[in-house]
Design an enzyme around this catalytic site. Structure first.
Site, short mmCIF file in Angstrom:
data_model
loop_
_atom_site.label_atom_id
_atom_site.label_comp_id
_atom_site.label_asym_id
_atom_site.label_seq_id
_atom_site.Cartn_x
_atom_site.Cartn_y
_atom_site.Cartn_z
N CYS A 150 74.23 -29.41 31.11
CA CYS A 150 73.88 -29.05 29.73
C CYS A 150 72.37 -29.16 29.53
O CYS A 150 71.73 -28.26 28.96
CB CYS A 150 74.59 -29.95 28.73
SG CYS A 150 76.40 -29.88 28.78
N ASP A 190 55.55 -58.63 36.21
CA ASP A 190 54.69 -59.18 35.18
C ASP A 190 54.45 -60.66 35.51
O ASP A 190 55.19 -61.26 36.29
CB ASP A 190 55.37 -59.03 33.82
CG ASP A 190 54.61 -59.71 32.70
OD1 ASP A 190 53.40 -59.48 32.61
OD2 ASP A 190 55.22 -60.48 31.95
N CYS A 243 76.55 -33.43 29.97
CA CYS A 243 76.25 -33.67 31.38
C CYS A 243 74.88 -33.11 31.72
O CYS A 243 74.22 -32.47 30.88
CB CYS A 243 77.32 -33.03 32.28
SG CYS A 243 77.38 -31.24 32.14
N ASP A 285 55.55 -55.09 28.07
CA ASP A 285 56.15 -54.59 29.31
C ASP A 285 57.13 -53.45 29.07
O ASP A 285 57.53 -52.76 30.02
CB ASP A 285 56.90 -55.72 30.04
CG ASP A 285 55.99 -56.86 30.44
OD1 ASP A 285 54.86 -56.59 30.85
OD2 ASP A 285 56.41 -58.03 30.31
N ASP A 337 59.14 -59.18 30.75
CA ASP A 337 59.88 -59.84 29.67
C ASP A 337 59.29 -59.61 28.29
O ASP A 337 59.90 -59.97 27.30
CB ASP A 337 59.94 -61.36 29.92
CG ASP A 337 58.62 -62.04 29.58
OD1 ASP A 337 57.56 -61.50 29.99
OD2 ASP A 337 58.64 -63.08 28.91
#
Length: 762
Positions: free
Chosen positions: A25, A436, A22, A650, A646
């Protein structure tokens, strides 16, 4: 002071860590490492299960870091075992979840449904529950013990405390308080209200259900964390494993050093960053620039490793190898960008840090209060157990996974893939959408959009002759011209008789083609340097096309083999805008987002596209590192950024953004580096994705609020004996039903584009 030392003397190390469960931690490890002498900066990434430490190597080193981490109760595996360790953890978690589910289902039936009850069913419940608590739940108990040893509490502490309390009380009631003597055939046995006040009741099903539900949430987290590393692995796989030397010998990439020359044949990937010493070609640089048009290169030009040599034979001298290459830098950018995110579950951990000690204090105070007022040991213990059962995190365990399951299911119906709860952390405040261009706003492939000819010829004739020559070329522009010709008159290009094809690097291509009249003409397609003369009409058409951000090439022919090539036509190719892009930008504006176009393409093309779709701002001619820098700059200004892209180029920006949205028709690397994926490639779904993420996050937070609010209201009642343990368990069950019902409301989410005014525009 270490910070005052020369920054160039500092080093950085990445340490894989096993055992983090978690955000608490990660925080504890970060604080522990930060206290070591010589450490200047520590970033602990829960999603990637690693810590990045900047330090002075003359003061401290890896051994000290490893020792400190392991002293805190965690493990530092060998770097080459990290992925294997993560896979082992996910596999173990899955096995324990299946084991718990198989035993908990019958446990729940015989404990809660009268039709399934039988004489002494409590002993069977004990047999079913015990392995669930101590095998499937072992990880929670170990984590809780480690947390307590270091003076902290988390959700693991809640799980361990609640399940052990329910199991311990039930076992004591069964063995010593004659719980099995209850009338198992009656409704009173199910409700816990026996006719005998001396008969205690068992709550084994409470412990089993809690373990199973929390394990389900942990399994979702493990899957999301495993996926966070997939982008890195896929990026690493883009490179080649070997390089071919000039004498034909192949060597491993690790043996390639700066200064060595290697050969790249047509269609092959370039082994590493270098400079061309011989040959001409077109290089597919889309990995770096994102643009579909290859870059013409020749001697003296720089090339990038893992990019593709389209059609020429090249000799390259290596200039950067290993961690210095552009691909390695992209990998590092993705790693660094992924380090800032933490799952929504950390909200529950923060509240649990205060809530758990309070529950312990109330339980102890209940025991003391009931004891000093003369109540029996059973009544005292029953009240204390009621407090602990009320505090069991059953609803907390359901709060995140149920909302995620319903939200992701609804997203899938809308063509949106949400990878996990951690991706929803910042979506509510996202106020900037960065888009983009290529493959996001546009189709991502070149198409023939226009043919302008002289009055002495027709478009069909010019296109047929040009396509006949270009059909022998592998260049993407050539492919666009051939496809355009086939769309008008299928088969013309392939049926034409072509001889003597020649590729002229940096100028174009030529070949001898049989004309419609049966005369063999020399036909050329390419740049202006290939033709003489060029009519002003064609020059104007070429300039006009390039001003609009398109690519224009000339086509012409010579009627005699030794005559000059005379330009006869301008062939215009472009990356066509998607028909829904303008509407998608309008939908993002409707959500209150500023829309920025961020592209590696030239400014003229980018501004033309930006004006057409209606973005607020255009940032052009940027490389992957520049995209990350722009996203980071927006974040430093206080913006919450959603990035939509895409391509491989990127990926770092998608990872850096508060919300990364990948177009599903793009590269695997971009998809893995993102938080959300639009399967259809329809950019309009980006607005739906943001809206659905906001709604899902709001649902999770609402679930967590009511789960804790119910505890705040019910715990005092349990402490004063108003709620006995069974009623407490029933109340807890009701809170779980509420959380599930609230999550199911996400199924009614309709999507932004169904309400956007832009939807009705032509």
């Amino acid at each position: 002071m270490v910070n005052a030392r020369n920054p160039s003397s500092l080093e950085r190390i990445d340490l894989p860590i096993e055992g983090m469960t978690c955000a608490a931690c990660a925080t504890r490890i970060g604080k522990g490492l930060g206290k070591l002498e010589g450490v200047t900066q520590v970033d602990v990434n829960l999603a990637a299960a690693r810590a990045t430490v900047h330090f002075d190597p003359s003061i401290t080193g890896r051994t000290a870091f490893t020792t400190k981490i392991e002293s805190l109760g965690y493990h530092v595996p060998a770097i080459d075992r990290h992925d294997e360790a993560e896979a082992d953890y996910s596999r173990t978690l899955g096995i324990r979840l299946i084991f718990a589910a198989v035993l908990t289902v019958p446990l729940l039936l015989i404990s809660m449904v009268p039709a399934f009850m039988f004489a002494n069913w409590q002993w069977v419940a004990f047999a079913l529950c015990t392995p669930v608590v101590f095998y499937s739940g072992w990880g929670f108990h170990c984590a809780a013990a480690i947390n307590l040893r270091h003076g902290t509490v988390t959700m693991d502490t809640l799980v361990s405390m609640g399940t052990l309390a329910a199991w311990t009380w039930s076992t004591v009631a069964l063995v010593f308080l004659h719980a099995a003597d209850a009338d198992s055939s009656s409704m009173s046995a199910m409700s816990g209200m026996s006719s005998s006040t001396d008969t205690a009741h068992v709550y084994f099903e409470t412990a089993g259900v809690i373990i199973s539900l929390i394990l389900l949430g942990k399994w979702f987290e493990a899957r999301a964390r495993r996926r966070s590393g997939d982008a890195i692995r896929k990026l690493a796989e883009l490179g080649v494993k070997t390089a071919r030397l000039e004498d034909g010998t192949e060597i491993a990439l690790e043996e390639l050093t700066v200064g060595i020359r290697f050969v790249v044949r047509p269609g092959e990937k370039i082994a590493t960053d270098g400079v061309i010493v011989d040959g001409h070609s077109a290089i597919d640089m889309s990995m770096i620039t994102g643009e579909p048009v290859p870059v013409e290169v020749g001697p003296g030009d720089d090339v990038v490793g893992a990019t593709v040599n389209a059609n020429g034979h090249l000799v390259v001298e290596a200039t950067r190898v290993g961690d210095e290459t552009a691909l390695a830098q992209i990998v590092k950018l993705v790693q660094d960008a992924q380090g800032s995110r933490a799952p929504i579950q950390r909200l529950a951990d923060r509240v649990a840090g205060v809530f758990v000690p309070i529950v312990f204090g109330i339980a102890i105070a209940t025991i003391i209060g009931w004891s000093v007022t003369g109540h029996s040991a059973q009544d005292t213990f029953s009240a204390a157990v009621a407090v602990l059962i009320i505090a069991c995190p059953c609803a907390l365990g359901l709060a995140t996974p149920t909302a995620i399951m319903v939200g992701t299911g609804r997203g899938a119906q809308l063509g949106i893939i949400i990878k996990g709860g951690e991706v929803l952390e910042q979506t509510r405040r996202v106020d900037v959408a960065v888009l983009d261009k290529t493959g996001t706003l546009t189709e991502g492939r070149m198409e023939l959009v226009d043919v302008i000819t002289m009055s002495t010829t027709t478009a069909d004739t010019a296109l047929r002759l040009a396509a006949a020559v270009e059909a022998r070329s592998e260049h993407p522009i050539a492919a666009a011209i051939v496809a355009g010709a086939d769309a008008r008159r299928p088969g013309d290009a392939s049926d034409s008789q072509v001889q003597g094809f020649e590729n002229l690097p940096g100028r174009g291509v030529t070949a001898k083609v049989m004309s419609d009249s049966g005369i063999e003409w020399t036909v050329g397609v390419g740049r202006t340097s290939l033709f003489e003369p060029i009519d002003q009409q064609l020059t104007d058409a070429q300039v006009s096309a390039e001003t609009a951000g398109r690519t224009a090439v000339l086509a012409g022919w010579a009627e005699h083999s030794d005559g000059p090539l005379v330009a006869q036509a301008v062939l215009v190719v472009a990356d066509r805008l998607k028909p829904t892009s303008a509407e998608a930008v309008a939908d993002l504006h409707a959500l209150g987002l500023e829309v920025v176009l961020l592209t590696g393409d030239n400014r003229r093309t980018a501004e033309s596209i930006g004006a057409e779709v209606g973005v607020d701002r255009v940032v052009a001619e940027v490389l992957p590192a520049d995209k990350v820098a722009e996203v980071r700059r927006l974040q430093e200004q206080g913006h919450m950024v959603a990035m939509v892209g895409d391509g491989i180029n990127d990926a770092p920006a998608l990872a850096q953004a508060d919300l990364g949205i990948a177009i599903g028709t793009g590269t695997d690397v971009a998809i893995e580096a993102s938080d959300l994926t639009i399967v259809s490639g329809d950019l309009r779904a980006a607005a739906d994705a943001i809206a659905l993420s906001r709604r899902t996050l709001a649902t999770i937070k609402g679930n967590l609020f009511w789960a804790f609010a119910y505890n705040v209201a019910a715990i005092p009642l349990a402490a004063f004996g108003v709620l006995n343990p069974m009623i407490a368990a029933g109340t807890m069950g009701f809170s779980s039903v509420f959380v599930v019902t609230n999550s199911l409301r996400l199924r009614r989410f309709k999507g932004v584009r169904r309400h956007s005014p832009a939807k009705d525009q032509p």
